[in-house]
Motif scaffolding. Structure first.
Motif, PDB file in Angstrom:
ATOM      1  N   GLY A 121      32.648  50.729  31.324  1.00 51.01           N
ATOM      2  CA  GLY A 121      32.762  49.940  32.539  1.00 51.01           C
ATOM      3  C   GLY A 121      34.137  49.375  32.774  1.00 51.01           C
ATOM      4  N   GLY A 122      35.000  49.491  31.783  1.00 51.86           N
ATOM      5  CA  GLY A 122      36.349  48.964  31.903  1.00 51.86           C
ATOM      6  C   GLY A 122      37.296  49.934  32.591  1.00 51.86           C
ATOM      7  N   LYS A 148      35.254  61.313  40.962  1.00 48.88           N
ATOM      8  CA  LYS A 148      35.511  60.910  42.349  1.00 48.88           C
ATOM      9  C   LYS A 148      34.984  59.501  42.606  1.00 48.88           C
ATOM     10  CE  LYS A 148      35.542  65.536  44.408  1.00 48.88           C
ATOM     11  NZ  LYS A 148      34.815  66.513  45.258  1.00 48.88           N
ATOM     12  N   GLY A 149      35.817  58.706  43.263  1.00 50.93           N
ATOM     13  CA  GLY A 149      35.457  57.327  43.565  1.00 50.93           C
ATOM     14  C   GLY A 149      35.789  56.349  42.463  1.00 50.93           C
ATOM     15  N   ARG A 150      36.133  56.855  41.279  1.00 47.78           N
ATOM     16  CA  ARG A 150      36.461  55.969  40.156  1.00 47.78           C
ATOM     17  C   ARG A 150      37.900  56.128  39.675  1.00 47.78           C
ATOM     18  NH1 ARG A 150      34.194  56.870  35.512  1.00 47.78           N
ATOM     19  NH2 ARG A 150      33.692  59.057  35.909  1.00 47.78           N
ATOM     20  N   TYR A 151      38.439  57.313  39.804  1.00 43.08           N
ATOM     21  CA  TYR A 151      39.798  57.588  39.357  1.00 43.08           C
ATOM     22  C   TYR A 151      40.713  57.758  40.572  1.00 43.08           C
ATOM     23  CZ  TYR A 151      38.253  58.948  34.579  1.00 43.08           C
ATOM     24  OH  TYR A 151      37.751  58.990  33.307  1.00 43.08           O
ATOM     25  N   ASN A 202      38.753  53.736  36.521  1.00 38.12           N
ATOM     26  CA  ASN A 202      37.853  52.594  36.597  1.00 38.12           C
ATOM     27  C   ASN A 202      36.435  53.010  36.207  1.00 38.12           C
ATOM     28  OD1 ASN A 202      39.995  51.021  37.638  1.00 38.12           O
ATOM     29  ND2 ASN A 202      39.501  51.659  39.735  1.00 38.12           N
ATOM     30  N   SER A 203      35.635  52.023  35.871  1.00 38.24           N
ATOM     31  CA  SER A 203      34.224  52.252  35.511  1.00 38.24           C
ATOM     32  C   SER A 203      34.098  53.363  34.470  1.00 38.24           C
ATOM     33  CB  SER A 203      33.410  52.610  36.763  1.00 38.24           C
ATOM     34  OG  SER A 203      33.493  51.576  37.725  1.00 38.24           O
ATOM     35  N   LEU A 204      34.868  53.258  33.429  1.00 34.74           N
ATOM     36  CA  LEU A 204      34.918  54.306  32.418  1.00 34.74           C
ATOM     37  C   LEU A 204      33.600  54.413  31.663  1.00 34.74           C
ATOM     38  CD1 LEU A 204      38.551  53.734  31.237  1.00 34.74           C
ATOM     39  CD2 LEU A 204      37.616  55.946  31.930  1.00 34.74           C
ATOM     40  N   LYS A 205      33.298  55.633  31.251  1.00 35.35           N
ATOM     41  CA  LYS A 205      32.052  55.948  30.555  1.00 35.35           C
ATOM     42  C   LYS A 205      32.366  56.464  29.151  1.00 35.35           C
ATOM     43  CE  LYS A 205      30.160  57.449  34.997  1.00 35.35           C
ATOM     44  NZ  LYS A 205      29.550  58.566  35.759  1.00 35.35           N
ATOM     45  N   PRO A 206      31.474  56.251  28.205  1.00 31.38           N
ATOM     46  CA  PRO A 206      31.733  56.729  26.836  1.00 31.38           C
ATOM     47  C   PRO A 206      31.999  58.231  26.765  1.00 31.38           C
ATOM     48  CG  PRO A 206      29.931  55.157  26.835  1.00 31.38           C
ATOM     49  CD  PRO A 206      30.268  55.413  28.276  1.00 31.38           C
ATOM     50  N   GLU A 207      31.339  58.992  27.618  1.00 33.89           N
ATOM     51  CA  GLU A 207      31.532  60.445  27.590  1.00 33.89           C
ATOM     52  C   GLU A 207      32.909  60.863  28.105  1.00 33.89           C
ATOM     53  OE1 GLU A 207      29.086  58.765  29.111  1.00 33.89           O
ATOM     54  OE2 GLU A 207      28.565  59.656  31.069  1.00 33.89           O
ATOM     55  N   GLN A 259      45.308  59.419  23.601  1.00 31.86           N
ATOM     56  CA  GLN A 259      43.888  59.189  23.350  1.00 31.86           C
ATOM     57  C   GLN A 259      43.348  58.082  24.233  1.00 31.86           C
ATOM     58  OE1 GLN A 259      41.765  60.846  21.049  1.00 31.86           O
ATOM     59  NE2 GLN A 259      40.160  59.648  22.087  1.00 31.86           N
ATOM     60  N   VAL A 260      42.194  58.353  24.823  1.00 30.04           N
ATOM     61  CA  VAL A 260      41.411  57.346  25.532  1.00 30.04           C
ATOM     62  C   VAL A 260      40.042  57.308  24.874  1.00 30.04           C
ATOM     63  CG1 VAL A 260      40.281  56.741  27.703  1.00 30.04           C
ATOM     64  CG2 VAL A 260      42.646  57.582  27.714  1.00 30.04           C
ATOM     65  N   THR A 261      39.663  56.144  24.407  1.00 28.70           N
ATOM     66  CA  THR A 261      38.361  55.973  23.761  1.00 28.70           C
ATOM     67  C   THR A 261      37.571  54.914  24.515  1.00 28.70           C
ATOM     68  OG1 THR A 261      39.284  56.556  21.597  1.00 28.70           O
ATOM     69  CG2 THR A 261      37.154  55.424  21.624  1.00 28.70           C
ATOM     70  N   VAL A 262      36.373  55.299  24.950  1.00 31.23           N
ATOM     71  CA  VAL A 262      35.508  54.382  25.692  1.00 31.23           C
ATOM     72  C   VAL A 262      34.308  54.066  24.813  1.00 31.23           C
ATOM     73  CG1 VAL A 262      34.262  53.975  27.831  1.00 31.23           C
ATOM     74  CG2 VAL A 262      36.265  55.481  27.827  1.00 31.23           C
ATOM     75  N   SER A 263      34.178  52.814  24.435  1.00 34.10           N
ATOM     76  CA  SER A 263      33.084  52.417  23.560  1.00 34.10           C
ATOM     77  C   SER A 263      31.868  51.998  24.376  1.00 34.10           C
ATOM     78  CB  SER A 263      33.531  51.272  22.653  1.00 34.10           C
ATOM     79  OG  SER A 263      33.828  50.130  23.425  1.00 34.10           O
TER      80      SER A 263
END
Length: 118
Positions: free
Chosen positions: A15-16, A67-70, A86-91, A113-117
């Motif tokens: 979500g970050g 789309k709509g988030r990046y 925006n609204s990043l997802k773990p996947e 590296q981008v890591t979404v927990s």
């Protein structure tokens, strides 16, 4: 020699937001403007996929899942391209790569590296 250097990656909660930046060196602003600039990503065990492109004519393309988030944006006065996520997802945990292409000439950044927990 053209170099693309990414920055801005890291760890973020689901979500970050993160903002990636890429600086292109070794080319003039005139030449940079002629390049299509893109962001790709590659998750572990997966193929590299195109995330977003801003063409030399400032047309933007996004893969459906973002789309709509990046938002991709380029600054031709600074030889930079950014990716606001925006609204990043773990996947979406992956190594993100900056890419440039002009005709048959292309270059890649080293990746970040981008890591979404969750």
């Amino acid at each position: 020699q053209v170099q693309l250097v990414e920055s801005g990656g890291g760890l973020v909660q689901a979500g970050g937001s993160l903002r990636l930046s890429c600086v292109a060196s070794g080319m003039s602003r005139f030449i940079f403007r002629l390049n299509d600039m893109s962001w790709y990503r590659q998750a572990p065990g997966e193929q590299r996929e195109l995330v977003a492109t801003e063409t030399s004519e400032c047309t933007r393309y996004y893969t459906d899942s973002v789309k709509g988030r990046y938002t991709i944006s380029r600054d031709n006065t600074q030889n930079t391209v950014a990716l606001q996520m925006n609204s990043l997802k773990p996947e979406e945990t992956a190594v993100y790569f900056c890419h440039r292409k002009r005709g048959g000439i292309e270059s890649w950044g080293q990746g970040i590296q981008v890591t979404v927990s969750s």
